[in-house]
Enzyme design. Sequence first.
Site: not given
Length: 679
Positions: A443, A547
């Site tokens: 991320e 995720e």
Amino acid sequence: MDHRESPRRKRRERTHHDNRDERDERRERRKSHSGNPRRSRQPPPSESSSQALSADSLAKLNLLNQQERARPHEVAEKRARRKRHREVVDEKIVVEKSRRQHKRKKRRVVSGALLEEGKSEKLRGIRGGRGDQYEEEGSDDGRKKKKLWFIIGGALVALILIIVVAVVVSKKKSSGSSSSSGGSTSDNGNPSNSNLNGISESSIPAAAKGTDLDPFSWYDTTDFNVTYTNQTYGDLPIIGLNTSWDDSKAPNSNAPAIGSAWGSYADRPARGVNLGGWLSLEPFITPSLFGQNGVIDEWTLTTFLGSQAKSRLEKHYATFVSEQTFIDIANAGLDHVRIPFSYWAVVTYDGDPYVYRTSWRYLLRGIEWARKHGLRINLDVHGLPGSQNGWNHSGRQGAIGWLNGTNGALNAQRSLDLHDRLSKFFAQDRYKNIVTFYGLVNEPKMTALQTSHVLNWTASAYTLVKKNGVNANVVFGDGFMGLANWKGKLTGYDGLVLDVHQYVIFNKDQIVYNHTTKVNYACTGWSQQSEQSMSVSTGFGPTIFAEWSQADTDCAPNLNNVGQGNRWEGTYASGDSSTQVLSPDCPTKSSACSCSSANADASTYSSAYKQFLQMFAEAQMASFEKGWGWFYWTWKTESATQWSYQLGLKAGILPAKAYAPDFNCTQSVPSFSGLPETY
């Protein structure tokens, strides 16, 4: 005692008086009698009143003794031993208390009265009569006692043998299951580390003692090879690894063994789960570690713990995840595990408070446990030097110092150096089958970073990793740019895979969806995005969804950073006007919005709410399998049920087998009209 005279005493006294003259005559004859083989002796003072025997009685007694001597080997007839023996002492009946008293005080026994009455058989067992009965009874009693001791001794020997055999078998089983297992616990609850037995501390070089290479310094040695070695690959130690490995296991009947080719992930998507909060900490996953004031991330936690940080965090590494974790993951019908870890597993820099390299050993053990149960690995570098996003799960909440700020370039190079070492290590043959995804960075916040800087760094990292021999798919994050914006970028890099994390709850425009809309969006909206991203004509190409969760609120404590509140109730004070939400943002957008039910124990969930949560999860599974597959975030939490695959299974809000869901988006979605939209 009654002092009245007994008839027996009266009878003896009458006999004494009436026959006095006769006894005197007998004494005279006994003095002149020469046939008695025994010399008579005078009784001691205590026996001075004994009654003398008649000649006839003496003859009988003599004959009786001669018969006994003539038959020395004859064994007297066994008689049941009586508790009390009668003795005649000075013509009085004496109670013999016990054999022990016989030994303490031997007493002269005069047997004339019994003999004169024709009761010679009663002399058996009495000193002066047939002594063999006493000896026989004593021998019988001794044999009984001896037999009892043999029985007791035999039982003790048998018990000892059972214990010894059990210990030996246990040790063999332990060594058989893993040549380096030491997995039992001691009385204080800590690992027993029994595999250190037989290892001498003197075998550890002086320079290595107390370091992470010294097995005697480890909190837990379970399933580690504890033979000292300083061997490295890519300058990274092979701490605790055995020299051999076995890739023959499959996680379940729905997936191939690790040693067999997986095939195309487009045709056989991955079904996996993250081990978040294990080697890279997150406050909402393990809130028990973050209860102190000012402790908001791993940086502040390790600063707060100081010299206790290593012991505290190593105990967490050793206990939060075990081999049973991987067994349960495989049993849930999953086939991949994504393991987040951060740069301090490999290196730390001046000023870093992080625990250096302790998590590295547990990462390696986790991979071996996954191998043992047929699970493939997605390696995920969750935190890079400087922090790539400024969120707590990068290690340090706050400013972004990676590719940004004063040390941005330095931290970018440090990150490449990190991957140089990691990729050389994981290029070993032992990892070629099991590590199928190699993540570069989790991320990166490309909404706050220059896109070109991130793309250039990604290209450099990919080239480095592949040059070092990694054959796994190389994963990079989408940076929250939107999937369509990746069309045409980073093309020509074979095996490069885009990683997308999909959540409705972190988007203030999507968290307001009601239950039905959330399921429909997961089915249609995310299916469309998956298909769009998978095509190079509309997106990047190979895409994985590493995720997601089934949570439909952002209510879990510390989820949005420690102490920053949540969007659902309108308390999200992020300090950024572009992201903060200071008014209720649940579907009703009213003061009725509450997190109390969402954060309640799963046992209080209504059947309708359980139906929604499972359907919402299965809708996402169906959509993400249109890409290269998915990884649920996460396997375990301390209390946040809707973020834990483990707790979700227990609560009945996830399919028992991941490959066999009840809902796949082809069925109609109910209205869930009975469910409140405020909780």
